[in-house]
Design an enzyme around this catalytic site. Structure first.
Site, PDB file in Angstrom:
ATOM      1  N   GLY A 289      35.494  53.475  63.119  1.00  0.00           N
ATOM      2  CA  GLY A 289      36.616  53.420  63.864  1.00  0.00           C
ATOM      3  C   GLY A 289      37.457  52.606  64.247  1.00  0.00           C
ATOM      4  CB  SER A 290      40.133  51.562  66.359  1.00  0.00           C
ATOM      5  OG  SER A 290      38.947  51.028  68.015  1.00  0.00           O
ATOM      6  CB  THR A 291      40.531  46.792  64.018  1.00  0.00           C
ATOM      7  OG1 THR A 291      41.173  46.825  62.790  1.00  0.00           O
ATOM      8  CG2 THR A 291      40.556  45.089  64.338  1.00  0.00           C
ATOM      9  CB  ALA A 292      40.375  47.521  69.631  1.00  0.00           C
TER      10      ALA A 292
ATOM     11  N   GLY B 144      35.550  47.927  66.797  1.00  0.00           N
ATOM     12  CA  GLY B 144      34.624  47.083  65.859  1.00  0.00           C
ATOM     13  C   GLY B 144      34.324  45.797  66.445  1.00  0.00           C
TER      14      GLY B 144
ATOM     15  CD  GLU C 260      35.969  52.602  56.775  1.00  0.00           C
ATOM     16  OE1 GLU C 260      37.278  52.377  57.992  1.00  0.00           O
ATOM     17  OE2 GLU C 260      35.752  53.807  56.799  1.00  0.00           O
TER      18      GLU C 260
ATOM     19  CB  CYS D 141      39.804  54.720  57.415  1.00  0.00           C
ATOM     20  SG  CYS D 141      39.628  55.077  59.464  1.00  0.00           S
TER      21      CYS D 141
END
Length: 469
Positions: free
Chosen positions: A221-224, A226, A243, A277
């Site tokens: 998913g998103s970096t946020a 994560g 990821e 992604c």
């Protein structure tokens, strides 16, 4: 094998207890998804804890045989699953889309089942013998996205199960039906309790990441997202494979034939209508061939049909949700406002139902433009000029993400030299985004950490144990 209607009915909640999922191409209702409670999650985790020791005790061969039977079950229901996926996610049946995704689930299950993992002898010198083994973690929480909901769920659950773990899956709230149906089909061939799915909101989902009985979280998913999982998992020292977001660069060297690479570049960027992604999201092209690449890529893109995914002729679909549509529309508008040149698209039809944004190519755009610097995650590709390889590499490495990248050249040695300078987990040559169950995959920088796929991916779903003596 069930009919489509029977499969959808089998995952539906009791009347009045779920929420309606809508087709992003038409706005029509697809079906009802359950809203699972915290108690439901706790029961799923408890069942996983109870079932996992017997599953682990079966050994690799028996677990692999079960995964092969599960793959057969998915194959039997492939068309029904693909139709549901197309309606819920929006991707067309044909092309590298819904049928492709379900086929990838089958292929990944079989490849994971057949992958050898033997104990490693580290030292054996006559005095000391040390072997490295990998034991099950216990229960794994698998949190997936809405862009490839079935395939990424299998990427997570297949190696986890193969290594002797039980798995609790949490699908995206945008695409729960696809994953509920997939798990229902898989469980036709798996022992009770080792694989469950929890369709829930954010509050219940957060419990998965800090639950003391969950030994590992896999998240795509998103970096946020994560970052939030890293924080919530810290108190229980969970293992993590993350990821996260990417904004993949492609560098086209001046020796290429623009016509020969145009179609591969197109699909590297626009697979799943750009909602991938590891799609190509920034294309850097040398001055000498810039105009020719723009021309050939525009010709390919203009010929790709977009529309309702159930129409067998379409290869591109809608954005999956309104929020993502708005991201793409706003970034393209920012590019237009800056004076960048729109080669194709950029003109959505507001009268058309669904979240369709036209295939868009934008040229003569600055490297710091938001369409370049931010991940658009949709059918819009900025094409940036460069003059020297050093300039291209500097621009490609200029962001804080590094999931994938690509280099395009007739000279493989030159391409490999450039690839070695790029800060990304995977760098493809003369292709982009091609994943393989045998080849490890993971991100650099803020695109996450940990590896999936291959033997390294199996090891990441185990606890290393050294037996010394």
């Amino acid at each position: 094998m069930e009919t489509y209607d029977a499969l959808l009915a089998s995952i539906a909640p009791a009347a009045g207890t779920g929420r309606t999922i809508f087709d992003p191409a038409t706005g029509e209702a697809v079906g009802e998804a359950p809203i699972h409670s915290l108690d439901y999650l706790e029961n799923a985790v408890a069942a996983a804890v109870a079932a996992q020791p017997a599953w682990a005790a079966m050994g690799h061969d028996a677990r692999s045989a079960a995964l092969l039977k599960a793959a057969d079950a998915v194959e039997r229901s492939a068309e029904e699953l693909a139709r549901l996926l197309s309606r819920e996610q929006g991707k067309p049946l044909n092309g590298p889309n819904a049928r492709f995704e379900v086929g990838a689930c089958v292929a990944w299950l079989r490849a994971t089942a057949g992958m050898p993992l033997e104990p490693e002898t580290i030292v054996d010198d006559g005095e000391t013998r040390a072997e490295l083994h990998y034991r099950p973690i216990g229960v794994v929480g698998a949190i997936g996205p809405w862009n490839w909901p079935m395939m990424i769920a299998v990427w997570q659950l297949a190696p986890a199960l193969r290594m002797g773990n039980a798995v609790v899956v949490k699908p995206s709230g945008n695409t729960p039906l696809s994953v509920l149906a997939l798990v229902k089909v898989l469980n036709e061939e798996l022992p009770e309790g080792i694989l469950s799915v929890v369709s829930c909101g954010r509050e219940v989902g957060a419990r998965l990441t800090d639950h003391p009985a969950i030994g590992k979280i896999m998240f795509t998913g998103s970096t946020a997202g994560g970052r939030a999982i890293i924080k919530s998992s810290a108190d229980t020292v969970k293992r993590l494979t993350l990821e996260l977001g990417g904004n993949d660069a492609g560098i086209v060297l001046p020796d290429v034939d623009p016509k020969a690479i145009a179609q591969d570049i197109f699909w590297g960027a626009f697979i799943n209508t750009g909602q991938t992604c590891a799609a190509l999201k920034r294309l850097y092209v040398h001055d000498d061939i810039y105009d020719a690449v723009c021309e050939e890529l525009t010709a390919v893109a203009a010929a790709m049909p977009m529309g309702n995914g159930l129409d067998e002729n379409n290869l591109l679909g809608p954005l999956q949700n309104k929020a993502q549509y708005d991201v793409v529309a706003n970034l393209v508008q920012a590019a237009k406002d800056s004076g960048a040149r729109v080669l194709l698209g950029g003109n959505p039809d507001a009268s058309q139902p669904g979240y369709f944004y036209p295939t868009t190519l934008v040229a003569d755009i600055d490297n710091d433009n938001p369409l370049v610097a931010e991940e658009q995650f949709g059918p819009a590709l900025p094409i940036i000029r460069y003059s020297t390889i050093d300039e291209a590499v500097e621009k490609a490495n200029g962001l804080d993400v590094g999931l994938g990248a690509s280099v395009w050249s007739r000279d493989l040695a030159a391409a490999r030299e450039v690839a070695a300078r790029i800060q990304a987990g995977t760098v493809w040559i003369n292709k982009h985004g091609a994943v393989d169950p045998r080849i490890p995959f993971g991100g650099a920088k803020q695109s996450g950490y940990g590896l999936e796929f291959g033997v390294e991916g199996l090891k990441a779903l185990g606890v290393p144990q050294v037996i010394n003596g």
